[in-house]
Design an enzyme around this catalytic site. Structure first.
Site, PDB file in Angstrom:
ATOM      1  N   GLU A 184      -7.303   8.835   6.009  1.00 51.50           N
ATOM      2  CA  GLU A 184      -7.549   9.541   7.262  1.00 51.50           C
ATOM      3  C   GLU A 184      -8.016  10.991   7.077  1.00 51.50           C
ATOM      4  O   GLU A 184      -7.309  11.943   7.439  1.00 51.50           O
ATOM      5  CB  GLU A 184      -6.310   9.501   8.147  1.00 51.50           C
ATOM      6  CG  GLU A 184      -5.883   8.096   8.514  1.00 51.50           C
ATOM      7  CD  GLU A 184      -4.722   8.033   9.490  1.00 51.50           C
ATOM      8  OE1 GLU A 184      -4.403   6.918   9.929  1.00 51.50           O
ATOM      9  OE2 GLU A 184      -4.133   9.096   9.803  1.00 51.50           O
ATOM     10  N   GLU A 193      -3.609   0.162   8.280  1.00 46.34           N
ATOM     11  CA  GLU A 193      -2.423   0.576   9.044  1.00 46.34           C
ATOM     12  C   GLU A 193      -2.546   0.049  10.453  1.00 46.34           C
ATOM     13  O   GLU A 193      -3.608   0.161  11.074  1.00 46.34           O
ATOM     14  CB  GLU A 193      -2.283   2.103   9.110  1.00 46.34           C
ATOM     15  CG  GLU A 193      -1.843   2.784   7.844  1.00 46.34           C
ATOM     16  CD  GLU A 193      -1.646   4.281   8.047  1.00 46.34           C
ATOM     17  OE1 GLU A 193      -1.399   4.708   9.206  1.00 46.34           O
ATOM     18  OE2 GLU A 193      -1.737   5.030   7.054  1.00 46.34           O
ATOM     19  N   ARG A 199       0.857  -1.185   0.000  1.00 46.73           N
ATOM     20  CA  ARG A 199       0.000   0.000   0.000  1.00 46.73           C
ATOM     21  C   ARG A 199       0.893   1.234   0.000  1.00 46.73           C
ATOM     22  O   ARG A 199       1.666   1.465   0.931  1.00 46.73           O
ATOM     23  CB  ARG A 199      -0.922  -0.010   1.225  1.00 46.73           C
ATOM     24  CG  ARG A 199      -1.813   1.212   1.318  1.00 46.73           C
ATOM     25  CD  ARG A 199      -2.806   1.110   2.478  1.00 46.73           C
ATOM     26  NE  ARG A 199      -3.565   2.351   2.577  1.00 46.73           N
ATOM     27  CZ  ARG A 199      -3.413   3.246   3.547  1.00 46.73           C
ATOM     28  NH1 ARG A 199      -2.552   3.036   4.536  1.00 46.73           N
ATOM     29  NH2 ARG A 199      -4.141   4.357   3.550  1.00 46.73           N
ATOM     30  N   ASN A 216      -7.508   2.295   9.937  1.00 51.07           N
ATOM     31  CA  ASN A 216      -6.200   2.441  10.567  1.00 51.07           C
ATOM     32  C   ASN A 216      -6.401   2.474  12.072  1.00 51.07           C
ATOM     33  O   ASN A 216      -7.143   3.320  12.583  1.00 51.07           O
ATOM     34  CB  ASN A 216      -5.513   3.726  10.104  1.00 51.07           C
ATOM     35  CG  ASN A 216      -5.163   3.704   8.628  1.00 51.07           C
ATOM     36  OD1 ASN A 216      -5.244   2.668   7.974  1.00 51.07           O
ATOM     37  ND2 ASN A 216      -4.769   4.848   8.100  1.00 51.07           N
ATOM     38  N   HIS A 272      -2.650  11.012   0.495  1.00 46.02           N
ATOM     39  CA  HIS A 272      -2.151  10.802   1.851  1.00 46.02           C
ATOM     40  C   HIS A 272      -1.545  12.122   2.336  1.00 46.02           C
ATOM     41  O   HIS A 272      -0.365  12.207   2.653  1.00 46.02           O
ATOM     42  CB  HIS A 272      -1.121   9.664   1.888  1.00 46.02           C
ATOM     43  CG  HIS A 272      -0.895   9.097   3.255  1.00 46.02           C
ATOM     44  ND1 HIS A 272      -0.980   7.754   3.552  1.00 46.02           N
ATOM     45  CD2 HIS A 272      -0.591   9.695   4.435  1.00 46.02           C
ATOM     46  CE1 HIS A 272      -0.723   7.543   4.826  1.00 46.02           C
ATOM     47  NE2 HIS A 272      -0.478   8.720   5.391  1.00 46.02           N
ATOM     48  N   TYR A 299      -4.500   2.278  15.974  1.00 45.12           N
ATOM     49  CA  TYR A 299      -3.286   2.318  16.792  1.00 45.12           C
ATOM     50  C   TYR A 299      -3.573   2.145  18.281  1.00 45.12           C
ATOM     51  O   TYR A 299      -2.801   1.526  18.997  1.00 45.12           O
ATOM     52  CB  TYR A 299      -2.538   3.630  16.552  1.00 45.12           C
ATOM     53  CG  TYR A 299      -1.955   3.689  15.152  1.00 45.12           C
ATOM     54  CD1 TYR A 299      -0.737   3.096  14.873  1.00 45.12           C
ATOM     55  CD2 TYR A 299      -2.642   4.299  14.112  1.00 45.12           C
ATOM     56  CE1 TYR A 299      -0.203   3.106  13.592  1.00 45.12           C
ATOM     57  CE2 TYR A 299      -2.124   4.315  12.828  1.00 45.12           C
ATOM     58  CZ  TYR A 299      -0.905   3.714  12.571  1.00 45.12           C
ATOM     59  OH  TYR A 299      -0.395   3.719  11.294  1.00 45.12           O
TER      60      TYR A 299
END
Length: 469
Positions: A173, A353, A84, A299, A128, A301
């Site tokens: 995002e 991600e 990606r 994504n 991005h 985290y």
């Protein structure tokens, strides 16, 4: 919720499940003004005194623009299915409109062909965050005209590459671009205005929907979708004010994006909270935004803990933290994926991600990053648990392939499974990369075993669990 222990067993993921690694153009490419590339908003933002923690920039980064072939060899050695990456809009169309830059287009054409030559599926992201600065000078994402320039850009890239691309993400995002770039101002372009941020959100989502319409009309066969950064929101206590604040913050991060994309409306409670700062919406916008997608990228985290009193001390939980100061909370990924599947009519989901920044130890030519290995393993196990609960998962991608320019943190934070010496540009596979490579080899071996068993006759022994760590 009890954390999943990946050191006991990891699920054998099904055939077709995509394993990958991810990067972005500004963070790794460098060559900031080479071969006709124009400046992006991040090139400009890096020149603002105090904007970047170490006063660095992306002029060289990982020098991937020069070292792309050896980087693709490295990716192939990991044994992943997909890579990606993102296209730098100002590299291929320096002013954001008008003339295209053939040298920039040639770079991505070589990159895609190089991936296919190595048996790796190209997963392309159009935006991005590195918007051409020329468009920012005319209002950027706050100006509705940028929506149409993005659709032109999307059509131009797919005209050049669409016959070879497996998957196309419109935006990565949008919350970050809108809120960090236009409300708090800690990311490019550094604007601090809530009403502007909300209009930016709307224009990003609208450009996504209009781009999907245009690409499908053009006959593009790549899978089309968007990538959101999402987190489960937990109240700091059972106090009513903490619960109410948590619901609002969940609305601002998650429902503000998921509701328009899948229900065609913005959440009423967030609109009421925004008041006059709510975005201007034209007739037909919401229908365009909610056009069906082929996939949704998430994504992840960490979680967020919300206190009505203000900032919550993350150390209170007692959980281990990454070098970014984020809790390591893999069970939150399972919670999030299950919620997406329960609350929305979602297409197949990717974790696009997932990774952690840690202070690695470089010793005797090896990079020891046991914390990162543990982080990745536990989050893969969290994906498996979501699948056990019925969530349709399409793939998982590690962030990031390389240590790189980590936005406002500069080069102080390392997310890569491959160490980069920024002075020499030497690459070294960290222990986490070696673990990921071995894990993927075991996954492929298990798939082959299952296929062989199916050909030889009825399977009498379950092959759904694989020792992975």
């Amino acid at each position: 919720m009890k954390p999943v222990d990946p050191f006991k067993t990891l699920k054998k993921f099904p055939d077709g499940f995509v394993w990958g690694v991810a990067t972005s153009s500004f963070q790794i490419e460098g060559a900031a003004a080479k071969d006709g590339k124009g400046p992006s908003i991040w090139d400009t933002f890096c020149r603002v005194p105090g904007a970047i923690a170490d006063a660095s920039n992306g002029d060289v980064a990982c020098d991937h623009y020069r070292l792309w072939e050896s980087d693709l060899d490295l990716i192939a050695d990991l044994g992943v299915d997909a890579y990606r990456f993102s296209v730098s809009w100002p590299r291929v169309r320096p002013s954001g409109s008008g003339a295209w830059n053939e040298q920039g287009l040639d770079f991505y054409e070589k990159l895609v062909d190089g991936l296919l030559k190595r048996g790796i599926k190209p997963y392309l992201t159009l935006n991005h965050w590195d918007l051409p600065d020329a468009l920012q000078q005319h209002g950027g994402w706050a100006h509705r005209d940028t929506v149409h320039r993005f659709v032109e850009y999307a059509r131009g890239m797919t005209k050049r590459l669409g016959d070879r691309i497996t998957s196309i993400t419109t935006h990565n995002e949008p919350w970050v671009m809108a809120s960090l770039g236009h409300e708090s101002g800690i990311f490019a372009p550094g604007i601090k205005d809530r009403a502007t941020a909300m209009q930016v959100t709307h224009h990003l989502l609208l450009s996504h929907g209009l781009a999907l319409q245009a690409l499908r009309a053009d006959g593009v066969r790549s899978k089309l979708g968007i990538v959101l950064n999402l987190s489960p929101m937990h109240p700091a206590s059972a106090a009513p004010e903490d619960i109410e604040k948590t619901k609002l913050e969940d609305g601002r991060l998650l429902r503000w994006y998921m509701d328009p994309l899948f229900n065609g409306t913005y959440p009423d409670d967030v609109l009421a909270y925004l008041g006059e700062d709510a975005p201007l919406i034209s007739a037909g916008d919401m229908k365009a935004i909610s056009i069906p997608m082929d996939f949704l990228g998430i994504n992840y985290y960490s979680r967020a803990v919300i206190s009505a009193a203000g900032h919550w001390d993350v150390k209170k939980s007692g959980l281990a933290l990454t070098d970014m100061g984020w809790e390591i909370y893999p069970e939150g990924l399972t919670e999030l994926l299950v919620r997406m599947d329960r609350d929305y009519n979602v297409p197949p989901l990717y974790v696009t991600e997932n990774g952690g920044a840690f202070k690695d130890r470089f010793e005797d030519g090896r990079v020891h990053d046991a914390q990162r290995t543990d982080y990745i393993a536990r989050h893969i196990a969290a994906v498996a648990e979501a699948m056990n609960q019925g969530v349709q998962m399409a793939g998982y991608m590690v962030w990031s392939l390389l240590d790189n320019f980590e936005w406002a943190s500069g080069y102080e934070k390392r997310f890569g499974i491959v160490h980069v010496d920024y002075e020499t540009q030497a690459r070294t596979l960290k222990d986490s990369a070696l673990w990921y490579r071995d894990f993927l080899r075991q996954q492929k071996a298990a798939r082959a075993h299952t296929s062989a068993s199916a050909l030889s006759g009825p399977v009498t022994e379950s092959a759904t669990v694989l020792t992975g760590v």
